[in-house]
Design an enzyme around this catalytic site. Structure first.
Site, short mmCIF file in Angstrom:
data_model
loop_
_atom_site.label_atom_id
_atom_site.label_comp_id
_atom_site.label_asym_id
_atom_site.label_seq_id
_atom_site.Cartn_x
_atom_site.Cartn_y
_atom_site.Cartn_z
N GLY A 5 -6.97 20.66 6.65
CA GLY A 5 -7.65 19.70 5.79
C GLY A 5 -6.88 19.27 4.57
CB CYS A 43 -4.36 29.63 -1.64
SG CYS A 43 -4.45 29.84 0.13
CB CYS A 91 -1.26 30.66 0.46
SG CYS A 91 -2.68 30.83 1.54
#
Length: 257
Positions: free
Chosen positions: A62, A134, A37
């Site tokens: 992040g 994800c 991903c």
């Protein structure tokens, strides 16, 4: 007053990450969709849209990881918080991607980030962290795989090759996984060792799983074969002595490449 802009990559994610994941599991492999991903969707696609549509110079992510710039280019470093380090999930990024990526929280611990959020009255300061695949979230992996991979009962053998149980399909499981009824696998353990932990040691042809008790030699490997080796910075010299881990936040093992 920061504008919220959303990009929809659901079709690309399904086609380039989820479908290949099912195919890999069907072949007996254990892919990591989070790594795929990041490599295929989160970084290149997001950057393409941010650059072309928003005229962005950088993208900030992040992840608990850090980027270091040297005379030879960019290096990927582990995050400061060793209990949250996510460099494992972004190891397939390239020099070009690292050149326009920022990891603002990579130099902080999770607790420090929460503290900053509290001080600035963020409503999600104490929100639990996300888990699971994800974009998909936390799912029962076996149930998730059963949607695409048909169940096929097979034999579970002990290290000596003796049948000790059955399983619903080798594709659902991975080497190193602990065996138990929660996986749909029931095995007959030797008398007196009913409490002993057993693990999947090997996956063989013809839908066969080899199981071994804790600390059995079959569970300990001296070497690992790497395929599709990805060097983040090809200009950096590779040390002869390295440390490696085989899973997210796993133990570091010394060795030679």
């Amino acid at each position: 007053k920061i504008p919220l802009v959303t990009f929809d990559f659901e079709k690309e994610y399904k086609k380039q990450v989820i479908e290949p994941m099912f195919k890999a599991y069907a072949k007996g492999l254990t892919p990591n969709p989070d790594i795929q991903c990041n490599q295929i969707i989160k970084f290149p696609l997001f950057w393409k849209y941010a650059k072309n549509k928003l005229k962005a110079d950088y993208i900030a992510m992040g992840h608990y990881a850090r980027i270091s710039k040297t005379k030879n280019g960019f290096s990927l470093l582990a995050g400061k918080d060793k209990t949250k380090d996510q460099s494992y999930f972004v190891y397939r990024l390239s020099q070009e991607e690292l050149s326009h990526t920022l990891f603002p929280i990579g130099s902080y611990t999770k607790e420090q980030v929460r503290q900053i959020a509290k001080q600035n009255y963020f409503p999600n300061a104490d929100k639990p962290g996300t888990k699971g695949i994800c974009f998909v979230g936390k799912v029962n992996m076996k149930s998730f795989l059963e949607k695409q991979i048909r169940s096929k009962q097979g034999a579970v053998l002990n290290p000596e090759g003796k049948p000790i149980g059955v399983h619903p399909g080798a594709s659902y499981f991975t080497i190193g996984q602990r065996i138990g009824p929660h996986l749909g696998i029931c095995i007959e353990k030797p008398k007196g060792s009913e409490q002993q932990k057993w693990y999947i040691a090997e996956k063989q042809k013809n839908n066969i799983l080899i199981a071994a008790p804790e600390n059995h030699p079959l569970l300990k490997k001296k070497s690992v074969i790497l395929k599709s080796l990805h060097l983040i910075n090809p200009k950096e010299k590779i040390p002869s002595q390295l440390k490696a881990r085989i899973r997210h936040l796993g133990q570091f093992h010394p060795g030679k490449l």
